[in-house]
Motif scaffolding. Structure first.
Motif, mmCIF file in Angstrom:
data_model
loop_
_atom_site.group_PDB
_atom_site.id
_atom_site.type_symbol
_atom_site.label_atom_id
_atom_site.label_comp_id
_atom_site.label_asym_id
_atom_site.label_seq_id
_atom_site.Cartn_x
_atom_site.Cartn_y
_atom_site.Cartn_z
ATOM 1 N N GLU A 1 93.162 34.204 -29.405
ATOM 2 C CA GLU A 1 92.126 33.637 -28.551
ATOM 3 C C GLU A 1 92.783 32.780 -27.467
ATOM 4 O O GLU A 1 93.768 32.095 -27.727
ATOM 5 N N HIS A 2 92.238 32.844 -26.256
ATOM 6 C CA HIS A 2 92.774 32.087 -25.118
ATOM 7 C C HIS A 2 91.629 31.428 -24.374
ATOM 8 O O HIS A 2 90.526 31.977 -24.319
ATOM 9 N N SER A 3 91.923 30.324 -23.741
ATOM 10 C CA SER A 3 90.950 29.749 -22.814
ATOM 11 C C SER A 3 91.027 30.548 -21.512
ATOM 12 O O SER A 3 92.070 31.139 -21.193
ATOM 13 N N VAL A 4 89.932 30.554 -20.784
ATOM 14 C CA VAL A 4 89.916 31.266 -19.511
ATOM 15 C C VAL A 4 90.951 30.646 -18.575
ATOM 16 O O VAL A 4 91.653 31.357 -17.845
ATOM 17 N N GLU B 1 83.839 25.715 -26.275
ATOM 18 C CA GLU B 1 84.360 24.681 -27.170
ATOM 19 C C GLU B 1 84.637 23.462 -26.293
ATOM 20 O O GLU B 1 85.660 23.413 -25.595
ATOM 21 N N GLY B 2 83.711 22.539 -26.308
ATOM 22 C CA GLY B 2 83.804 21.413 -25.390
ATOM 23 C C GLY B 2 83.635 21.907 -23.963
ATOM 24 O O GLY B 2 82.706 22.635 -23.650
ATOM 25 N N ARG B 3 84.579 21.541 -23.126
ATOM 26 C CA ARG B 3 84.522 21.970 -21.722
ATOM 27 C C ARG B 3 85.224 23.309 -21.497
ATOM 28 O O ARG B 3 85.152 23.872 -20.411
ATOM 29 N N GLU B 4 85.928 23.792 -22.503
ATOM 30 C CA GLU B 4 86.668 25.054 -22.346
ATOM 31 C C GLU B 4 85.823 26.240 -22.757
ATOM 32 O O GLU B 4 84.931 26.133 -23.591
#
Length: 123
Positions: A35-38, A70-73
């Motif tokens: 999994e990665h953040s954008v 997930e929060g701001r991400e």
């Protein structure tokens, strides 16, 4: 013959459109691994964050990835169920073409009747 099982024509169009771009295929590959953040995805491409977001949106619309907050991400991961459905679709196309090639091989292997010769006339 139409090759599909549980995917609609629109689903198939979205799937092939999503896989048509190298950047989207790379994003999909990376999200299969983990999994990665954008924003982490965007940092590896020579394009704007907004452009990467658009690529992610195309993959999400095709069902190939799942995005969650997930929060701001926004975290992105591949959807193994849709990947399996895509693989099954491609396998059905492969089966169709292999059957056609096998039929062609059979036709080419059939002995042909020798041409009948006609006597030549002499004048």
């Amino acid at each position: 013959m139409v090759v599909q099982k549980d995917l609609s024509d629109d689903d198939i169009d979205r799937l092939f459109h999503a896989l048509a771009a190298a950047t989207r295929r790379d994003i999909l590959r990376r999200t299969i691994e983990s999994e990665h953040s954008v924003s982490a995805l965007a940092s590896d491409y020579d394009m704007s964050f907004a452009a990467v977001q658009k690529h992610v949106a195309v993959l999400e619309e095709a069902g190939l990835i799942i995005k969650r907050a997930e929060g701001r991400e926004r975290l992105v991961r591949a959807d193994p169920t849709m990947i399996a459905r895509a693989r099954a679709l491609l396998a059905r196309y492969e089966d169709l073409w292999r059957a056609r090639i096998d039929r062609l091989d059979d036709l080419l292997a059939e002995p042909s009747d020798p041409p009948t010769s006609t006597p030549t006339q002499r004048i």
